[in-house]
Enzyme design. Structure first.
Site, mmCIF file in Angstrom:
data_model
loop_
_atom_site.group_PDB
_atom_site.id
_atom_site.type_symbol
_atom_site.label_atom_id
_atom_site.label_comp_id
_atom_site.label_asym_id
_atom_site.label_seq_id
_atom_site.Cartn_x
_atom_site.Cartn_y
_atom_site.Cartn_z
ATOM 1 N N GLY A 23 0.905 -1.137 -0.083
ATOM 2 C CA GLY A 23 0.150 0.210 0.048
ATOM 3 C C GLY A 23 0.898 1.394 0.180
ATOM 4 N N ILE A 40 4.944 6.852 -3.029
ATOM 5 C CA ILE A 40 6.255 6.623 -3.412
ATOM 6 C C ILE A 40 7.117 6.948 -2.094
ATOM 7 C CG2 ILE A 40 6.515 8.907 -4.056
ATOM 8 C CD1 ILE A 40 8.136 7.718 -6.698
ATOM 9 N N ALA A 65 9.646 4.644 8.450
ATOM 10 C CA ALA A 65 8.465 4.350 7.420
ATOM 11 C C ALA A 65 8.145 2.934 7.321
ATOM 12 C CB ALA A 65 8.798 4.754 5.852
ATOM 13 N N GLY A 89 5.562 -0.050 5.333
ATOM 14 C CA GLY A 89 4.971 -0.443 3.935
ATOM 15 C C GLY A 89 4.877 -1.812 3.937
ATOM 16 N N CYS A 132 6.035 9.260 1.004
ATOM 17 C CA CYS A 132 5.067 8.529 1.516
ATOM 18 C C CYS A 132 3.524 9.189 1.623
ATOM 19 C CB CYS A 132 5.194 8.127 2.849
ATOM 20 S SG CYS A 132 6.947 7.141 3.116
#
Length: 242
Positions: free
Chosen positions: A74, A77, A147, A149, A178
């Site tokens: 999900g 970039i 981050a 992901g 993000c």
């Protein structure tokens, strides 16, 4: 969870496709219970990865000549590269699978890690990752330092987290990392915040310790590279699918 194996791919940055192919092979082995819960830890060569919500405008802002790889996670970039510790936990989650709880575990491991450097990481409602509060004395807005992901496929995690250690932050300046809108956040690193060079190698043991703790592992071990006896360590197998 039983023992958690950390496979450290070394100080040399790994091409993204090479790491992605290895992750898919190991994921398939974990789904089949041929290997224990395993976390790949590495640094990538500079690359932009585009999640499912990445738009064409996002792609046009990247540094010319830098690869852009579309991946099945999900989000939008972001950038990976040297100086950033990237972790891909391939762990089997208990039923019923709670994806949000799993994301919170990954965030918690990073929060505990940066706390060892005197940094108070926190979560922001409606956003993933680990953030630092705005610092009025420095005129800064909230800064993202870690981050997330991830994706769950056939009960096993894929993709994972990225913690900024001593990476070049200018890579983020051309994109909306993000999906952080202008004026609503910045990107930072441990080194920038503490005022000295904090390398991936220095941060590695703390990440391993805290990740094993939050995931409830009964023990942990580190391998330099993927253990040779692991199915999928070298020989290609059919790629994992949803």
């Amino acid at each position: 969870m039983s023992e958690l194996v950390f496979a450290w791919l070394g100080d040399d940055p790994v091409p993204y496709q090479e790491g992605w192919d290895l992750q898919k092979r190991l994921h398939q082995s974990r789904v089949a219970d041929l290997i224990p819960d395993t976390v790949l830890l590495l640094q990538h060569e500079p690359v932009y990865t585009a999640g499912k919500r990445t738009g064409e405008w996002d792609r046009r802002q990247t540094v010319p000549g830098t690869p852009i790889v579309d991946i099945d996670r999900g989000g939008k970039i972001t950038w990976h590269g040297p100086g950033q510790l990237t972790g891909y936990p391939m762990v089997k989650l208990a039923d019923p699978i709670d994806v949000v709880a799993y994301v919170r575990m990954l965030e918690e491991a990073m929060i505990r890690t940066i706390a060892e450097y005197g940094l108070a990481g926190r979560r922001i409602e409606g956003k993933t990752g680990v953030w630092l509060d705005a610092d009025p004395g420095r005129g800064l807005i909230e800064r993202k330092i870690g981050a997330i992901g991830c994706r769950i496929s056939r009960g096993v995690g894929m993709h994972g987290f990225a913690l900024n250690c001593d990476n070049d932050l200018s890579w983020f300046q051309r994109i909306v990392p993000c999906g952080i809108p202008s004026g609503e956040g910045d990107v930072t690193s441990i080194s920038r915040e503490v005022g000295r060079d904090v390398t991936v190698a220095e941060v590695l043991p703390a990440v391993e310790r805290h990740l094993a703790d939050v995931l409830g592992a009964t023990g942990r071990s580190r391998s330099d590279g993927v253990p040779a006896h692991f199915p999928g360590a070298a020989a290609p197998v059919e790629s994992a699918s949803a």
